[in-house]
Design a protein around this motif. Structure first.
Motif, PDB file in Angstrom:
ATOM      1  N   ALA A 151       1.353   3.896   5.752  1.00  0.00           N
ATOM      2  CA  ALA A 151       0.800   4.785   4.552  1.00  0.00           C
ATOM      3  C   ALA A 151      -0.382   4.258   4.103  1.00  0.00           C
ATOM      4  O   ALA A 151      -0.546   3.012   4.225  1.00  0.00           O
ATOM      5  N   PRO A 152      -1.270   4.915   3.367  1.00  0.00           N
ATOM      6  CA  PRO A 152      -2.439   4.271   2.610  1.00  0.00           C
ATOM      7  C   PRO A 152      -2.195   3.304   1.806  1.00  0.00           C
ATOM      8  O   PRO A 152      -1.021   3.075   1.154  1.00  0.00           O
ATOM      9  N   ASP A 153      -3.143   2.462   1.288  1.00  0.00           N
ATOM     10  CA  ASP A 153      -2.944   1.371   0.526  1.00  0.00           C
ATOM     11  C   ASP A 153      -2.043   0.146   0.730  1.00  0.00           C
ATOM     12  O   ASP A 153      -1.510  -0.260  -0.275  1.00  0.00           O
ATOM     13  N   LEU A 154      -1.813  -0.108   1.989  1.00  0.00           N
ATOM     14  CA  LEU A 154      -0.919  -1.137   2.320  1.00  0.00           C
ATOM     15  C   LEU A 154      -1.417  -2.518   1.549  1.00  0.00           C
ATOM     16  O   LEU A 154      -0.332  -2.931   1.222  1.00  0.00           O
ATOM     17  N   ALA A 155      -2.504  -2.888   1.409  1.00  0.00           N
ATOM     18  CA  ALA A 155      -2.683  -4.202   0.962  1.00  0.00           C
ATOM     19  C   ALA A 155      -2.361  -4.218  -0.518  1.00  0.00           C
ATOM     20  O   ALA A 155      -1.867  -5.308  -0.893  1.00  0.00           O
ATOM     21  N   SER A 156      -2.527  -2.945  -1.145  1.00  0.00           N
ATOM     22  CA  SER A 156      -2.387  -3.234  -2.745  1.00  0.00           C
ATOM     23  C   SER A 156      -0.746  -3.184  -2.898  1.00  0.00           C
ATOM     24  O   SER A 156      -0.184  -3.840  -3.747  1.00  0.00           O
ATOM     25  N   ARG A 157      -0.083  -2.375  -1.889  1.00  0.00           N
ATOM     26  CA  ARG A 157       1.312  -2.259  -2.257  1.00  0.00           C
ATOM     27  C   ARG A 157       2.207  -3.586  -1.539  1.00  0.00           C
ATOM     28  O   ARG A 157       2.979  -4.034  -2.184  1.00  0.00           O
ATOM     29  N   THR A 158       1.423  -4.441  -0.711  1.00  0.00           N
ATOM     30  CA  THR A 158       1.926  -5.604  -0.424  1.00  0.00           C
ATOM     31  C   THR A 158       1.713  -6.591  -1.532  1.00  0.00           C
ATOM     32  O   THR A 158       2.725  -7.422  -1.420  1.00  0.00           O
ATOM     33  N   ARG A 159       0.616  -6.548  -2.061  1.00  0.00           N
ATOM     34  CA  ARG A 159       0.228  -7.375  -3.249  1.00  0.00           C
ATOM     35  C   ARG A 159       1.507  -7.102  -4.389  1.00  0.00           C
ATOM     36  O   ARG A 159       2.120  -8.140  -5.105  1.00  0.00           O
ATOM     37  N   ARG A 160       1.992  -6.152  -4.602  1.00  0.00           N
ATOM     38  CA  ARG A 160       2.997  -5.730  -5.591  1.00  0.00           C
ATOM     39  C   ARG A 160       4.415  -6.390  -5.186  1.00  0.00           C
ATOM     40  O   ARG A 160       4.991  -6.861  -6.080  1.00  0.00           O
ATOM     41  N   VAL A 161       4.641  -6.082  -3.700  1.00  0.00           N
ATOM     42  CA  VAL A 161       5.731  -6.978  -3.387  1.00  0.00           C
ATOM     43  C   VAL A 161       5.710  -8.389  -3.208  1.00  0.00           C
ATOM     44  O   VAL A 161       6.836  -9.093  -3.716  1.00  0.00           O
ATOM     45  N   ALA A 162       4.493  -8.896  -3.236  1.00  0.00           N
ATOM     46  CA  ALA A 162       4.346 -10.385  -3.226  1.00  0.00           C
ATOM     47  C   ALA A 162       4.744 -10.748  -4.636  1.00  0.00           C
ATOM     48  O   ALA A 162       5.474 -11.547  -4.925  1.00  0.00           O
ATOM     49  N   ARG A 163       4.289  -9.824  -5.688  1.00  0.00           N
ATOM     50  CA  ARG A 163       4.490 -10.194  -7.154  1.00  0.00           C
ATOM     51  C   ARG A 163       6.014 -10.347  -7.280  1.00  0.00           C
ATOM     52  O   ARG A 163       6.626 -11.088  -8.207  1.00  0.00           O
ATOM     53  N   ASP A 164       6.734  -9.202  -6.870  1.00  0.00           N
ATOM     54  CA  ASP A 164       8.187  -9.187  -7.146  1.00  0.00           C
ATOM     55  C   ASP A 164       8.843 -10.171  -6.661  1.00  0.00           C
ATOM     56  O   ASP A 164       9.837 -10.876  -7.209  1.00  0.00           O
ATOM     57  N   LEU A 165       8.500 -10.593  -5.306  1.00  0.00           N
ATOM     58  CA  LEU A 165       9.122 -11.600  -4.694  1.00  0.00           C
ATOM     59  C   LEU A 165       8.847 -12.900  -5.345  1.00  0.00           C
ATOM     60  O   LEU A 165      10.024 -13.787  -5.404  1.00  0.00           O
ATOM     61  N   GLY A 166       7.923 -13.212  -5.805  1.00  0.00           N
ATOM     62  CA  GLY A 166       7.487 -14.574  -6.724  1.00  0.00           C
ATOM     63  C   GLY A 166       8.283 -14.727  -7.842  1.00  0.00           C
ATOM     64  O   GLY A 166       9.047 -15.302  -8.229  1.00  0.00           O
ATOM     65  N   ARG A 167       8.317 -13.239  -8.535  1.00  0.00           N
ATOM     66  CA  ARG A 167       9.024 -13.234 -10.017  1.00  0.00           C
ATOM     67  C   ARG A 167      10.623 -13.583  -9.705  1.00  0.00           C
ATOM     68  O   ARG A 167      11.256 -14.185 -10.635  1.00  0.00           O
ATOM     69  N   ALA A 181       2.887 -10.270   6.794  1.00  0.00           N
ATOM     70  CA  ALA A 181       3.560 -11.680   6.692  1.00  0.00           C
ATOM     71  C   ALA A 181       2.785 -12.648   6.089  1.00  0.00           C
ATOM     72  O   ALA A 181       2.954 -13.450   5.267  1.00  0.00           O
ATOM     73  N   ALA A 182       1.246 -12.656   6.612  1.00  0.00           N
ATOM     74  CA  ALA A 182       0.660 -13.735   5.883  1.00  0.00           C
ATOM     75  C   ALA A 182       0.306 -13.600   4.496  1.00  0.00           C
ATOM     76  O   ALA A 182       0.299 -14.517   3.660  1.00  0.00           O
TER      77      ALA A 182
END
Length: 298
Positions: free
Chosen positions: A51-67, A114-115
């Motif tokens: 799907a579009p905007d994978l990079a931005s969606r990945t950043r949101r997941v990264a923030r969730d994982l960190g939080r 993953a990176a």
């Protein structure tokens, strides 16, 4: 005098067993239950890789994982993410170069995700031998397809962890060693060790498989299973003796996630996530007690 106590294992739950939940809800559930991480399958309902905007969606997941304080491993076993009509197709063995390329592209995308998420490993599999193809051709095709992905993973600081899958060309630990030898034993190529699959078809018991495969294990999947039957079962419904398996993982120094894989049980995912973690924690305590009583302390 006593030996150092091995570190506690880090348990995760696979999102392929939580497909009825939004990813944000699944991550919150696992954190609330006390999991250390998540095995994240890239799929249309959870971080769609196409799907579009994978990079931005990945950043949101990264923030969730960190939080939430969750670690993550990336899995690529989505059933219909590339082909809406054929499960797990195309594969790295597909006779059509364009179809094989679609699978390679998915794995390269998974490496980038993953990176970006700080995941140490990307899971993959070989696929089933295509009808009419010789095994010799298929093994060569697998090596040619997966080699560039291993190179990309190494450059990204990520392990590419291939899983021996019952019924696939690469179905067992011997097959893994055949592939890594054919590729010249690249450092980035590791193993996804599925404990249930060991029970299903390996000649040695699961705990012995853990010890034998330890130098190459980069990701672990865990569930119950019966000998000769490839069916992922909730803990206690199969034949595996889990304390020796967990003790072997601890003793060999495995530091990755141990991810529960129950992909056919999403209808009961939240409850099974709860009971699975309780089962594994109890089994780990039994393993530690048995190790002490068996002479770990001296």
């Amino acid at each position: 005098m006593s030996r150092p106590t091995p570190e506690a294992l880090r348990f995760a739950y696979g999102t392929n067993g939580l497909t009825d939940l939004r990813l944000t809800d699944a991550l919150a559930l696992l954190a609330d239950l006390g999991y250390d991480g998540v095995s994240l399958t890239l799929d249309h309902m959870h971080l769609d890789p196409l799907a579009p905007d994978l990079a931005s969606r990945t950043r949101r997941v990264a923030r969730d994982l960190g939080r939430l304080g969750l670690g993550v491993a990336i899995e690529t076993g989505a059933r219909y993410v590339l082909d809406a009509r054929r499960k797990h197709h195309p594969t790295l063995l597909d006779p059509d170069p364009e179809a094989r390329g679609a699978r390679v592209d998915l794995l390269l995308t998974a490496v980038r995700v993953a990176a970006d998420l700080g995941a140490p490993a990307v899971h993959c599999f070989s696929g089933v031998l295509p009808p009419g193809e010789s095994e010799r051709t298929a093994w060569r095709r697998l090596a040619d397809a997966i080699g560039p992905v291993a190179d990309a993973a190494g450059a990204a600081g990520v392990a590419l962890a291939i899983e021996p899958e019952p019924g696939h060309l690469l179905s067992d630990l011997a097959g893994f060693h055949r592939l890594r030898t054919a590729l010249g034993d690249p450092a980035a190529l590791g193993l996804t060790l599925d404990i249930g699959h060991c029970q299903c078809l390996e000649p040695a018991p699961p705990a012995e498989c853990v010890r034998a495969a330890a130098p190459w294990v980069r990701h672990v999947q865990i569930e119950d299973m019966r000998r000769g039957v490839h069916e992922h079962l909730p803990f206690g419904d199969g034949e595996i003796d889990f304390p020796p398996v967990l003790e072997a993982l601890r003793a060999t120094g495995y530091r990755g996630l141990v991810g529960v894989e129950l992909p056919r049980h999403s209808h009961a995912g939240p409850e099974l996530a709860r009971t699975s973690l309780r089962f594994l924690k109890d089994a780990e305590r039994l393993a530690e007690r048995a190790a002490i009583e068996g002479g770990v302390r001296c």
